[in-house]
Scaffold this active site. Structure first.
Site, PDB file in Angstrom:
ATOM      1  N   GLY A  28      38.969  38.966  36.351  1.00  0.00           N
ATOM      2  CA  GLY A  28      39.277  40.359  36.073  1.00  0.00           C
ATOM      3  C   GLY A  28      38.300  40.891  35.051  1.00  0.00           C
ATOM      4  O   GLY A  28      37.506  40.134  34.465  1.00  0.00           O
ATOM      5  N   TYR A  29      38.367  42.176  34.819  1.00  0.00           N
ATOM      6  CA  TYR A  29      37.424  42.841  33.912  1.00  0.00           C
ATOM      7  C   TYR A  29      38.153  43.558  32.798  1.00  0.00           C
ATOM      8  O   TYR A  29      39.052  44.361  33.037  1.00  0.00           O
ATOM      9  CB  TYR A  29      36.540  43.827  34.702  1.00  0.00           C
ATOM     10  CG  TYR A  29      35.570  43.080  35.572  1.00  0.00           C
ATOM     11  CD1 TYR A  29      34.303  42.754  35.101  1.00  0.00           C
ATOM     12  CD2 TYR A  29      35.930  42.623  36.823  1.00  0.00           C
ATOM     13  CE1 TYR A  29      33.427  42.014  35.864  1.00  0.00           C
ATOM     14  CE2 TYR A  29      35.059  41.883  37.604  1.00  0.00           C
ATOM     15  CZ  TYR A  29      33.807  41.588  37.112  1.00  0.00           C
ATOM     16  OH  TYR A  29      32.942  40.838  37.861  1.00  0.00           O
ATOM     17  N   LEU A  30      37.746  43.246  31.573  1.00  0.00           N
ATOM     18  CA  LEU A  30      38.235  43.979  30.402  1.00  0.00           C
ATOM     19  C   LEU A  30      37.497  45.305  30.286  1.00  0.00           C
ATOM     20  O   LEU A  30      38.006  46.255  29.707  1.00  0.00           O
ATOM     21  CB  LEU A  30      38.030  43.144  29.131  1.00  0.00           C
ATOM     22  CG  LEU A  30      38.866  41.866  29.064  1.00  0.00           C
ATOM     23  CD1 LEU A  30      38.377  40.963  27.949  1.00  0.00           C
ATOM     24  CD2 LEU A  30      40.340  42.202  28.886  1.00  0.00           C
ATOM     25  N   GLU A  82      41.605  45.397  33.412  1.00  0.00           N
ATOM     26  CA  GLU A  82      41.716  46.578  34.257  1.00  0.00           C
ATOM     27  C   GLU A  82      42.312  46.164  35.591  1.00  0.00           C
ATOM     28  O   GLU A  82      42.254  44.998  35.980  1.00  0.00           O
ATOM     29  CB  GLU A  82      40.323  47.196  34.481  1.00  0.00           C
ATOM     30  CG  GLU A  82      39.663  47.682  33.214  1.00  0.00           C
ATOM     31  CD  GLU A  82      38.229  48.168  33.429  1.00  0.00           C
ATOM     32  OE1 GLU A  82      37.726  48.144  34.577  1.00  0.00           O
ATOM     33  OE2 GLU A  82      37.602  48.587  32.439  1.00  0.00           O
TER      34      GLU A  82
END
Length: 157
Positions: A28-30, A82
């Site tokens: 996942g992406y911060l 996100e």
């Protein structure tokens, strides 16, 4: 800390019989800002946090910093990422002097097969296996950070 790689679509699953290893990846992406994407990944039983910079004009090179972290910390960070967690299986395939990493996506990106080869220089030449299709190096829609926001299932082909 510069990553140099080329990315290709994959036209068949013939790579699977040549694979020397495979691992499950959830990421996942911060932050998905193209100038500084921050990724959290669990690859097999190891966690990572990675910062990637913006690609150069050719799309082949960009800043990359990665640090191994405990899986428990990666799981906690994934919970605040996100929307749009990516899941895939990565196959490593030896081709000549290079290792191709072939990602078979599932979830919202099911049906997408991408191969990457990491290079020492942008001018490196390498053997292209028969299962490679069109090159998509530098096409940002194939970046995992973008696939998390605009998954393959939403593309009109």
């Amino acid at each position: 800390m510069i990553e140099i790689e080329r990315k290709f679509l994959v036209k068949s699953d013939a790579f699977k019989t040549e694979a020397i290893s495979k691992k499950r990846i959830v990421q996942g992406y911060l932050n998905t800002n193209p100038e500084r994407a921050v990724r959290v990944r669990i690859k097999g039983d190891v966690g990572f946090i990675t910062v990637k910079g913006i690609s150069n004009a050719s799309g082949m090179s960009r800043f990359e910093w990665e640090k191994e972290i405990p899986v428990t910390e990666a799981e906690q960070l994934l919970s605040i990422c996100e929307a749009g967690v990516i899941s895939k299986t990565r196959y490593n395939v030896n081709v000549g002097n290079y290792i191709f990493e072939v990602d078979e996506f599932d979830g919202d990106n099911q049906g997408l097969l991408l191969a990457e080869v990491e290079l020492q220089s942008e001018t490196d030449e390498f053997e292209k296996p028969i299962w490679l299709a069109d090159e998509v190096t530098g096409d940002t829609k194939y970046y995992n950070s973008q696939l998390s926001k605009n998954p393959f299932k939403n593309w009109s082909l």
